[in-house]
Design a protein around this motif. Structure first.
Motif, PDB file in Angstrom:
ATOM      1  N   CYS A   1      20.397  21.619  18.464  1.00  0.00           N
ATOM      2  CA  CYS A   1      20.127  21.676  19.903  1.00  0.00           C
ATOM      3  C   CYS A   1      20.221  20.284  20.522  1.00  0.00           C
ATOM      4  O   CYS A   1      20.751  20.125  21.628  1.00  0.00           O
ATOM      5  N   SER A   2      19.708  19.299  19.821  1.00  0.00           N
ATOM      6  CA  SER A   2      19.766  17.927  20.326  1.00  0.00           C
ATOM      7  C   SER A   2      21.206  17.440  20.424  1.00  0.00           C
ATOM      8  O   SER A   2      21.561  16.680  21.332  1.00  0.00           O
ATOM      9  N   GLN A   3      22.049  17.893  19.498  1.00  0.00           N
ATOM     10  CA  GLN A   3      23.437  17.432  19.459  1.00  0.00           C
ATOM     11  C   GLN A   3      24.284  18.038  20.575  1.00  0.00           C
ATOM     12  O   GLN A   3      25.103  17.350  21.196  1.00  0.00           O
TER      13      GLN A   3
ATOM     14  N   ALA B   1      16.418  22.324  15.782  1.00  0.00           N
ATOM     15  CA  ALA B   1      16.195  21.288  16.789  1.00  0.00           C
ATOM     16  C   ALA B   1      17.305  20.239  16.749  1.00  0.00           C
ATOM     17  O   ALA B   1      17.711  19.710  17.790  1.00  0.00           O
ATOM     18  N   GLU B   2      17.803  19.953  15.554  1.00  0.00           N
ATOM     19  CA  GLU B   2      18.863  18.945  15.411  1.00  0.00           C
ATOM     20  C   GLU B   2      20.151  19.405  16.095  1.00  0.00           C
ATOM     21  O   GLU B   2      20.803  18.629  16.805  1.00  0.00           O
TER      22      GLU B   2
ATOM     23  N   ALA C   1      14.837  17.259  27.094  1.00  0.00           N
ATOM     24  CA  ALA C   1      15.223  17.157  25.687  1.00  0.00           C
ATOM     25  C   ALA C   1      14.347  18.033  24.797  1.00  0.00           C
ATOM     26  O   ALA C   1      14.695  18.306  23.649  1.00  0.00           O
ATOM     27  N   ASN C   2      13.227  18.492  25.324  1.00  0.00           N
ATOM     28  CA  ASN C   2      12.301  19.302  24.537  1.00  0.00           C
ATOM     29  C   ASN C   2      12.530  20.807  24.707  1.00  0.00           C
ATOM     30  O   ASN C   2      11.633  21.594  24.404  1.00  0.00           O
TER      31      ASN C   2
ATOM     32  N   GLY D   1      23.089  20.524  23.204  1.00  0.00           N
ATOM     33  CA  GLY D   1      22.469  20.894  24.474  1.00  0.00           C
ATOM     34  C   GLY D   1      22.353  22.391  24.663  1.00  0.00           C
ATOM     35  O   GLY D   1      23.070  23.181  24.040  1.00  0.00           O
TER      36      GLY D   1
ATOM     37  N   HIS E   1      14.176  22.876  22.992  1.00  0.00           N
ATOM     38  CA  HIS E   1      14.052  23.634  21.746  1.00  0.00           C
ATOM     39  C   HIS E   1      12.582  23.917  21.445  1.00  0.00           C
ATOM     40  O   HIS E   1      12.215  25.053  21.101  1.00  0.00           O
TER      41      HIS E   1
END
Length: 223
Positions: free
Chosen positions: A88-90, A85-86, A31-32, A92, A34
């Motif tokens: 990317c989190s959404q 980052a947001e 998850a990290n 992938g 980014h």
């Protein structure tokens, strides 16, 4: 006055500190990616690895962190540079990386803040295009869309005189080599330009090939 060794020492210390941060982020989970990409981009942009006496950032990091390949680092960096980052989190890393490739291939503008409503032309099994929002697409959809864009097109037909020359050259070579020799001659229309491929031509016969092509080209010009 700062010496070269002092500069290299400072750069080396910062480089290894950032490497340690990347290692910690990697240990914490995918998850990290980014944050890893951000660290990688900082090392690349400041030429930290080169200043510390290493060849480049990918080579240094892949030696230090065996879990990361060069292609993975480059992908993380590209996605982190393009998106927050947001985002990317959404979505992938895989899907966003495919979007970057699609945007470049399609020549469209990337909406980095909210890519969800970007339209992607996805070919179906019958070849028909379906306009889908990026937020509805899978990685497979993006790959299909990219493959369609990269596929050579013959939408621009060859001019008659160019087509005639290409076919004459092809016929001259095909007729020279018996079918059982395995020599292959292929003429393709690549975006309105004729390209010819020769395969498995014996090296000792290349001089004869040049002579045959020269004769065929002169004949087509005279026609």
């Amino acid at each position: 006055m700062t010496t070269t060794n002092d500069t290299r020492g400072v750069a080396s210390q910062e480089l290894f500190e950032r490497c340690t941060q990347i290692r910690q982020l990697l240990a914490a989970g995918n998850a990290n990616f980014h944050a890893i990409g951000v660290q990688y981009n900082l090392i690349v942009d400041t030429r930290l690895a080169e200043k510390a006496g290493f060849k480049n950032a990918p080579e240094f990091l892949t030696q230090q962190i065996k879990e990361l390949s060069r292609s993975t680092l480059v992908t993380y960096g590209a996605v982190a540079r393009a998106f927050s980052a947001e985002v990317c989190s959404q979505y992938g890393v895989s899907l966003l990386n495919q979007l970057i490739v699609y945007v470049e291939a399609a020549g469209v503008e990337l909406d980095a803040n909210d890519p969800s409503t970007m339209l992607i032309s996805v070919p179906g099994a019958d070849g028909e295009l379906e306009e889908k929002f990026f937020g509805e697409c899978t990685v497979v959809d993006l790959r299909k869309a990219i493959q369609r864009l990269r596929r050579p097109t013959s939408s621009a037909p060859l001019p008659a005189e160019v087509d005639a020359r290409a076919q004459q050259c092809s016929a001259a070579l095909t007729g020279y080599f018996p079918q059982q020799t395995g020599v292959r001659v292929e003429v393709r229309n690549r975006k309105g330009k004729a390209v010819m491929s020769l395969k498995d031509v014996p090296l000792e016969q290349m001089e004869q090939i040049a002579a045959l092509l020269s004769t065929a080209l002169r004949s087509s010009r005279a026609a």
